[in-house]
Design a protein around this motif. Structure first.
Motif, PDB file in Angstrom:
ATOM      1  N   GLN A 144      47.749 -37.870  54.985  1.00  0.00           N
ATOM      2  CA  GLN A 144      48.148 -36.889  53.721  1.00  0.00           C
ATOM      3  C   GLN A 144      47.222 -37.247  52.620  1.00  0.00           C
ATOM      4  O   GLN A 144      46.532 -38.297  52.575  1.00  0.00           O
ATOM      5  N   LYS A 147      48.617 -38.387  46.236  1.00  0.00           N
ATOM      6  CA  LYS A 147      49.799 -37.809  45.612  1.00  0.00           C
ATOM      7  C   LYS A 147      49.585 -37.333  44.312  1.00  0.00           C
ATOM      8  O   LYS A 147      48.508 -37.876  43.602  1.00  0.00           O
ATOM      9  N   ARG A 173      45.501 -30.925  41.693  1.00  0.00           N
ATOM     10  CA  ARG A 173      45.156 -32.232  41.501  1.00  0.00           C
ATOM     11  C   ARG A 173      43.986 -32.480  40.875  1.00  0.00           C
ATOM     12  O   ARG A 173      42.732 -31.551  40.981  1.00  0.00           O
ATOM     13  N   GLU A 185      47.785 -27.102  45.976  1.00  0.00           N
ATOM     14  CA  GLU A 185      48.675 -27.176  47.269  1.00  0.00           C
ATOM     15  C   GLU A 185      50.166 -27.115  46.944  1.00  0.00           C
ATOM     16  O   GLU A 185      50.263 -26.879  45.743  1.00  0.00           O
ATOM     17  N   TRP A 187      53.718 -29.029  47.228  1.00  0.00           N
ATOM     18  CA  TRP A 187      54.285 -30.134  47.415  1.00  0.00           C
ATOM     19  C   TRP A 187      55.862 -30.049  47.028  1.00  0.00           C
ATOM     20  O   TRP A 187      56.311 -29.182  46.619  1.00  0.00           O
ATOM     21  N   TRP A 195      56.901 -37.762  45.720  1.00  0.00           N
ATOM     22  CA  TRP A 195      56.137 -36.718  46.182  1.00  0.00           C
ATOM     23  C   TRP A 195      56.024 -36.626  47.798  1.00  0.00           C
ATOM     24  O   TRP A 195      55.882 -37.529  48.435  1.00  0.00           O
ATOM     25  N   HIS A 196      56.077 -35.623  48.333  1.00  0.00           N
ATOM     26  CA  HIS A 196      55.767 -35.238  49.680  1.00  0.00           C
ATOM     27  C   HIS A 196      55.078 -33.888  49.804  1.00  0.00           C
ATOM     28  O   HIS A 196      55.383 -33.009  49.421  1.00  0.00           O
ATOM     29  N   PHE A 197      53.838 -33.973  50.726  1.00  0.00           N
ATOM     30  CA  PHE A 197      53.126 -32.998  50.935  1.00  0.00           C
ATOM     31  C   PHE A 197      53.769 -32.093  51.769  1.00  0.00           C
ATOM     32  O   PHE A 197      54.277 -32.509  52.940  1.00  0.00           O
ATOM     33  N   TYR A 205      53.261 -22.204  53.364  1.00  0.00           N
ATOM     34  CA  TYR A 205      54.523 -22.736  52.755  1.00  0.00           C
ATOM     35  C   TYR A 205      55.578 -21.271  52.967  1.00  0.00           C
ATOM     36  O   TYR A 205      56.669 -21.794  53.424  1.00  0.00           O
ATOM     37  N   THR A 223      60.126 -35.230  54.889  1.00  0.00           N
ATOM     38  CA  THR A 223      59.839 -36.535  54.254  1.00  0.00           C
ATOM     39  C   THR A 223      60.379 -37.425  55.176  1.00  0.00           C
ATOM     40  O   THR A 223      60.984 -37.413  56.344  1.00  0.00           O
TER      41      THR A 223
END
Length: 298
Positions: A144, A147, A173, A185, A187, A195-197, A205, A223
């Protein structure tokens, strides 16, 4: 359901293309009829409601980009030029009454606001979101990316509030002050502010959102904690093919049922006879044999 979603521009107009085998339908069919037909085919689904919205004006998108010093990705810009946001909800029948369950939301351009703190925590001595950043959090996992940060190193905008279960965010980012950010991106920020990608693009998405039918907490499948047991039950009911209702957990570990039915459900064992009763019975039997022997002698 397997489909490829593309938002493209043709002849100065924005069109949506859906390629499912040899069929091609417009973005309106994808955003309304295609999803509603899938939902209505599920057992117990009712009150499928789609809020139709007009396309966003091009100058509104340009104003947003100038205000926040960010360039929207091409697929998201074309999506807004097709429809200014997305909202579809549906319910399920429980004990004869409709209960709100699914929700698919993508904020409009005007509602695509920066992630900010509540005014209640704006006191001088109060902690801020930037205090949650640490060196360990900035180091990403091999599979990943790094974050996001809550400080000026990242620009974060809310795509979906997830009904209070977290926030899906569009994240830029490694931005520089006074420079236009271009790469972004998607998230997921859970309620514990971790945070979770999710995906590298908005189109990916959007495909995930449609595939999960807007079930509550579906983002938690990405997650390490996973969704709640109740969410897993709803997922097994309405997504029997792609949900993890097989004998494996989300982490890929085998599910072990430690209950032994041979021990739990077998009949009750006979209780041993108390020792005193055994002694009494043996004494009575001995007396009976003695009486029989004395009678035989007579």
């Amino acid at each position: 359901m397997r489909c490829i979603i593309k938002f493209s521009k043709r002849n100065n107009t924005v069109m949506g293309e859906v390629m499912n085998g040899d069929s091609m339908k417009g973005a309106v069919d994808l955003l309304t009829l295609g999803i509603t037909r899938i939902l209505e085919s599920r057992p117990g689904v009712t009150d499928v409601k789609f809020v139709e919205k007009e396309p966003a004006e091009r100058h509104v998108i340009l104003s947003w980009e100038l205000k926040h010093c960010c360039i929207l990705p091409e697929d998201l810009r074309d999506f807004y030029l097709t429809t200014d946001g997305f909202q579809l909800t549906w319910s399920t029948k429980f004990d004869g009454q409709p209960v709100p369950l699914g929700s698919m939301v993508i904020n409009s351009v005007c509602a695509l606001s920066p992630l900010c703190e509540s005014p209640l925590y704006s006191l001088p001595s109060a902690p801020t979101l930037a205090d949650l950043d640490s060196e360990s959090d900035s180091e990403g996992v091999e599979s990943q990316p790094v974050k996001p940060h809550f400080d000026s190193r990242s620009r974060i905008f809310e795509l979906d509030a997830c009904n209070g279960n977290g926030k899906v965010c569009l994240v830029y980012r490694n931005v520089k002050p006074r420079l236009v950010a271009q790469q972004c991106e998607v998230w997921f920020l859970d309620r514990a502010l971790y945070w979770h990608f999710l995906t590298e693009s908005f189109t990916a998405y959007y495909r995930l959102m449609v595939t999960h039918l807007g079930l509550p907490e579906w983002q938690y499948r990405f997650t390490k904690h996973g969704p709640s047991p109740q969410t897993k039950q709803w997922s097994c009911l309405y997504r029997p093919i792609t949900s993890s209702c097989d004998p494996h957990t989300d982490q890929g570990e085998p599910f072990l049922n430690k209950l032994d039915p041979n021990r739990a459900f077998r009949g009750k064992a006979k209780l041993p006879t108390p020792k005193k009763k055994i002694a009494t019975q043996s004494t009575g039997a001995q007396r009976g044999r003695n009486v029989g022997a004395s009678t035989a002698r007579k």
